[in-house]
Design a protein around this motif. Structure first.
Motif, PDB file in Angstrom:
ATOM      1  N   LYS A   1     -54.013   2.734 -12.598  1.00 34.04           N
ATOM      2  CA  LYS A   1     -55.068   2.821 -13.447  1.00 34.04           C
ATOM      3  C   LYS A   1     -55.794   1.505 -14.662  1.00 34.04           C
ATOM      4  O   LYS A   1     -57.055   2.034 -15.250  1.00 34.04           O
ATOM      5  CB  LYS A   1     -54.253   3.266 -14.773  1.00 34.04           C
ATOM      6  CG  LYS A   1     -53.414   5.073 -14.323  1.00 34.04           C
ATOM      7  CD  LYS A   1     -52.986   5.167 -15.620  1.00 34.04           C
ATOM      8  CE  LYS A   1     -52.113   6.639 -15.239  1.00 34.04           C
ATOM      9  NZ  LYS A   1     -51.153   7.425 -16.421  1.00 34.04           N
ATOM     10  N   LEU A   2     -54.922   0.563 -14.305  1.00 30.71           N
ATOM     11  CA  LEU A   2     -55.967  -1.437 -14.495  1.00 30.71           C
ATOM     12  C   LEU A   2     -57.185  -0.681 -14.141  1.00 30.71           C
ATOM     13  O   LEU A   2     -57.796  -0.691 -13.065  1.00 30.71           O
ATOM     14  CB  LEU A   2     -55.389  -1.851 -14.038  1.00 30.71           C
ATOM     15  CG  LEU A   2     -55.502  -3.329 -14.403  1.00 30.71           C
ATOM     16  CD1 LEU A   2     -55.635  -4.104 -15.971  1.00 30.71           C
ATOM     17  CD2 LEU A   2     -54.844  -4.316 -13.622  1.00 30.71           C
ATOM     18  N   LYS A   3     -58.690  -1.196 -15.181  1.00 30.82           N
ATOM     19  CA  LYS A   3     -59.647  -1.584 -14.460  1.00 30.82           C
ATOM     20  C   LYS A   3     -60.169  -2.849 -14.788  1.00 30.82           C
ATOM     21  O   LYS A   3     -58.853  -3.948 -15.882  1.00 30.82           O
ATOM     22  CB  LYS A   3     -61.157  -0.181 -16.141  1.00 30.82           C
ATOM     23  CG  LYS A   3     -60.401   0.630 -15.955  1.00 30.82           C
ATOM     24  CD  LYS A   3     -60.770   1.506 -13.963  1.00 30.82           C
ATOM     25  CE  LYS A   3     -60.238   2.966 -15.076  1.00 30.82           C
ATOM     26  NZ  LYS A   3     -61.045   3.540 -13.609  1.00 30.82           N
ATOM     27  N   VAL A   4     -60.988  -3.496 -14.261  1.00 35.12           N
ATOM     28  CA  VAL A   4     -61.123  -4.554 -14.008  1.00 35.12           C
ATOM     29  C   VAL A   4     -62.675  -5.004 -13.780  1.00 35.12           C
ATOM     30  O   VAL A   4     -63.311  -4.170 -13.267  1.00 35.12           O
ATOM     31  CB  VAL A   4     -60.568  -5.633 -12.947  1.00 35.12           C
ATOM     32  CG1 VAL A   4     -61.244  -6.610 -12.476  1.00 35.12           C
ATOM     33  CG2 VAL A   4     -59.191  -5.487 -12.170  1.00 35.12           C
TER      34      VAL A   4
ATOM     35  N   ARG B   1     -59.119 -16.658  -7.776  1.00 38.81           N
ATOM     36  CA  ARG B   1     -58.441 -16.136  -9.553  1.00 38.81           C
ATOM     37  C   ARG B   1     -58.934 -14.830  -8.936  1.00 38.81           C
ATOM     38  O   ARG B   1     -58.272 -14.385  -9.789  1.00 38.81           O
ATOM     39  CB  ARG B   1     -59.351 -17.246 -10.303  1.00 38.81           C
ATOM     40  CG  ARG B   1     -58.413 -16.217 -11.235  1.00 38.81           C
ATOM     41  CD  ARG B   1     -56.871 -16.501 -11.803  1.00 38.81           C
ATOM     42  NE  ARG B   1     -56.490 -16.523 -13.642  1.00 38.81           N
ATOM     43  CZ  ARG B   1     -55.788 -15.772 -13.486  1.00 38.81           C
ATOM     44  NH1 ARG B   1     -54.613 -15.895 -12.989  1.00 38.81           N
ATOM     45  NH2 ARG B   1     -55.881 -16.126 -14.755  1.00 38.81           N
ATOM     46  N   LEU B   2     -60.079 -13.916  -9.415  1.00 43.68           N
ATOM     47  CA  LEU B   2     -61.154 -13.325  -9.204  1.00 43.68           C
ATOM     48  C   LEU B   2     -60.729 -11.952  -8.255  1.00 43.68           C
ATOM     49  O   LEU B   2     -59.717 -10.641  -8.712  1.00 43.68           O
ATOM     50  CB  LEU B   2     -62.037 -13.181  -8.941  1.00 43.68           C
ATOM     51  CG  LEU B   2     -62.982 -11.546  -9.495  1.00 43.68           C
ATOM     52  CD1 LEU B   2     -62.833 -10.790 -10.420  1.00 43.68           C
ATOM     53  CD2 LEU B   2     -64.197 -11.684  -8.955  1.00 43.68           C
TER      54      LEU B   2
ATOM     55  N   VAL C   1     -57.837  -8.906  -9.117  1.00 46.08           N
ATOM     56  CA  VAL C   1     -58.557  -7.760  -8.814  1.00 46.08           C
ATOM     57  C   VAL C   1     -56.815  -6.996  -8.339  1.00 46.08           C
ATOM     58  O   VAL C   1     -56.943  -5.556  -8.362  1.00 46.08           O
ATOM     59  CB  VAL C   1     -59.518  -7.400  -7.664  1.00 46.08           C
ATOM     60  CG1 VAL C   1     -59.263  -5.639  -7.557  1.00 46.08           C
ATOM     61  CG2 VAL C   1     -60.677  -7.944  -8.706  1.00 46.08           C
ATOM     62  N   SER C   2     -56.153  -8.165  -8.025  1.00 46.07           N
ATOM     63  CA  SER C   2     -54.711  -7.190  -6.794  1.00 46.07           C
ATOM     64  C   SER C   2     -53.989  -6.710  -7.899  1.00 46.07           C
ATOM     65  O   SER C   2     -53.225  -5.960  -7.199  1.00 46.07           O
ATOM     66  CB  SER C   2     -53.940  -8.556  -5.947  1.00 46.07           C
ATOM     67  OG  SER C   2     -53.427  -9.341  -7.063  1.00 46.07           O
ATOM     68  N   LEU C   3     -54.230  -7.134  -8.921  1.00 49.45           N
ATOM     69  CA  LEU C   3     -52.976  -6.231 -10.108  1.00 49.45           C
ATOM     70  C   LEU C   3     -53.433  -5.038  -9.783  1.00 49.45           C
ATOM     71  O   LEU C   3     -52.642  -4.753 -10.343  1.00 49.45           O
ATOM     72  CB  LEU C   3     -53.218  -6.941 -11.595  1.00 49.45           C
ATOM     73  CG  LEU C   3     -53.046  -8.727 -11.382  1.00 49.45           C
ATOM     74  CD1 LEU C   3     -53.625  -8.956 -12.910  1.00 49.45           C
ATOM     75  CD2 LEU C   3     -51.420  -8.695 -11.073  1.00 49.45           C
TER      76      LEU C   3
ATOM     77  N   PHE D   1     -65.810  -6.767  -4.537  1.00 47.53           N
ATOM     78  CA  PHE D   1     -64.437  -7.329  -4.907  1.00 47.53           C
ATOM     79  C   PHE D   1     -64.100  -6.367  -5.525  1.00 47.53           C
ATOM     80  O   PHE D   1     -62.478  -6.393  -6.041  1.00 47.53           O
ATOM     81  CB  PHE D   1     -65.089  -8.586  -6.526  1.00 47.53           C
ATOM     82  CG  PHE D   1     -64.823  -9.447  -5.929  1.00 47.53           C
ATOM     83  CD1 PHE D   1     -64.494 -10.357  -5.147  1.00 47.53           C
ATOM     84  CD2 PHE D   1     -66.515 -10.348  -5.571  1.00 47.53           C
ATOM     85  CE1 PHE D   1     -64.602 -11.333  -4.555  1.00 47.53           C
ATOM     86  CE2 PHE D   1     -66.443 -10.776  -4.966  1.00 47.53           C
ATOM     87  CZ  PHE D   1     -66.120 -12.395  -4.828  1.00 47.53           C
ATOM     88  N   GLY D   2     -64.527  -4.712  -5.339  1.00 47.40           N
ATOM     89  CA  GLY D   2     -63.752  -3.618  -5.533  1.00 47.40           C
ATOM     90  C   GLY D   2     -62.984  -3.662  -7.572  1.00 47.40           C
ATOM     91  O   GLY D   2     -62.581  -3.217  -7.567  1.00 47.40           O
ATOM     92  N   LEU D   3     -64.263  -3.880  -8.034  1.00 43.98           N
ATOM     93  CA  LEU D   3     -64.547  -4.202  -9.285  1.00 43.98           C
ATOM     94  C   LEU D   3     -64.750  -2.606  -9.924  1.00 43.98           C
ATOM     95  O   LEU D   3     -65.762  -1.759  -9.410  1.00 43.98           O
ATOM     96  CB  LEU D   3     -65.352  -4.894  -9.900  1.00 43.98           C
ATOM     97  CG  LEU D   3     -65.435  -6.607  -9.394  1.00 43.98           C
ATOM     98  CD1 LEU D   3     -66.566  -6.844  -9.902  1.00 43.98           C
ATOM     99  CD2 LEU D   3     -64.338  -6.754 -10.684  1.00 43.98           C
ATOM    100  N   ASP D   4     -64.505  -2.815 -11.093  1.00 45.64           N
ATOM    101  CA  ASP D   4     -65.248  -1.217 -11.985  1.00 45.64           C
ATOM    102  C   ASP D   4     -65.999  -1.685 -12.565  1.00 45.64           C
ATOM    103  O   ASP D   4     -66.144  -0.208 -13.083  1.00 45.64           O
ATOM    104  CB  ASP D   4     -63.474  -0.349 -12.550  1.00 45.64           C
ATOM    105  CG  ASP D   4     -62.130  -0.219 -11.823  1.00 45.64           C
ATOM    106  OD1 ASP D   4     -62.419   0.266 -11.544  1.00 45.64           O
ATOM    107  OD2 ASP D   4     -61.708  -1.640 -11.922  1.00 45.64           O
TER     108      ASP D   4
END
Length: 331
Positions: free
Chosen positions: A81-84, A68-69, A73-75, A120-123
């Motif tokens: 510009k989305l930060k996760v 789900r995470l 993140v794929s969004l 996971f490529g998070l911000d």
């Protein structure tokens, strides 16, 4: 006393100097691991994924529903510009006290936060250790938690670097965390300005009224400011759920509130909050709607706050009525 007065004056001065314009305002949506609702990535600049937890060994991060995470993140491919961020903690999520008290475990945990951000490529990381020093959530605690919380935030900041976001969720009453001491390490604070009461009182009333049992939202924000966080680093929490009596349900999502029958909506014009009454005129549900959310957003702009946060996205209607109300009012 003089030092405290000078610190308060400095915060006030900063609030006048640093203004949050519309392009800089934040909307933070909590999206849960157990829901399957796909968020609209254009309705909010930030998503906090709930939850990660401190591992049983106290030295790393365990993530609920990694699949789900990854979907969330794929969004970012749809809206770059989305930060996760990964939110670690939540009600009943323990092992914080043991981890933060041990320098070796604390450093290992902080480094694993950085590893998860990269993997996971998070911000960034959002810490939801909501009640340090308290056993209220049924988890272990210590009187040393407040000081150790500061050390934890410092270690996480050092581990993830200056370019990643480090935020936290705080209780409406800011008595569990030394906010002044963590201010240098964090980007902003998400205040849980909800769950402050149950019927026959508002759980997220904007202003004080006869239906306010404890704090109002405005009072909570001012308390956070007085505790050491400038207004431009404060984010107002908005619930997408209500608190009700047994006949309605203690925690009830807005999507279900709008479908309730045999109840009448009333409006508290002092607190700027809606509520439901039954056929006997009994206060049975405290909640938020589009009208109260707009007024909350007006106060966000008036006080120069960074933005608004809501728990949680899945509680909204299929048409995202509340999420759109926040977006249209703030951005």
């Amino acid at each position: 006393m003089r030092k405290k007065t000078l610190n308060t004056l400095l915060l006030i001065l900063l609030s006048f100097i640093i203004k949050v314009n519309a392009g800089e305002r934040k909307i933070i949506a909590y999206v849960t691991s157990w829901s399957n609702v796909k968020p609209d990535p254009f309705l909010m600049p930030h998503i906090n994924y709930a939850f990660g937890h401190v591992s049983k060994n106290f030295n790393s991060v365990r993530i609920d529903n990694e699949t789900r995470l990854k979907e969330i993140v794929s969004l970012k491919k749809i809206n770059p510009k989305l930060k996760v961020l990964l939110s670690i903690g939540g009600w009943g999520s323990g092992n914080f006290s043991e981890m933060a008290a041990n320098p070796t475990l604390r450093l290992s945990f902080a480094r694993d936060c950085a590893s998860k951000v990269k993997e996971f490529g998070l911000d960034g990381i959002d810490i939801d250790w909501e009640y340090p020093t308290s056993k209220e959530a049924g988890i272990s605690s210590s009187l040393d938690d407040t000081g150790n919380f500061t050390l934890l935030m410092k270690d996480i900041r050092n581990a993830i670097g200056k370019k990643k976001l480090l935020t936290l969720a705080t209780a409406a009453e800011p008595k569990y965390i030394n906010l002044k001491s963590i201010n240098p390490f964090i980007n902003f604070v998400n205040i849980m300005t909800y769950d402050m009461a149950s019927p026959p009182f508002h759980h997220a009333g904007l202003y004080k009224s006869n239906f306010t049992q404890n704090l109002s939202v405005e009072e909570s924000i001012i308390k956070h400011f007085n505790a050491g966080i400038p207004y431009h680093k404060l984010v107002m929490g908005i619930p997408f759920y209500g608190r009700g009596t047994k006949e309605v349900g203690d925690f009830i999502d807005y999507r279900n509130i709008v479908n309730l029958k045999d109840y009448k909506r009333k409006w508290d014009n002092t607190s700027k909050a809606p509520y439901l009454v039954d056929t006997d005129n009994k206060f049975v549900c405290t909640y938020e709607d589009k009208e109260s959310i707009k007024l909350k957003c007006d106060l966000i702009k008036k006080m120069g706050l960074l933005g608004g946060m809501y728990w949680d996205y899945a509680g909204d209607t299929d048409n995202q009525d509340l999420a759109k109300a926040v977006y249209n009012s703030l951005l």
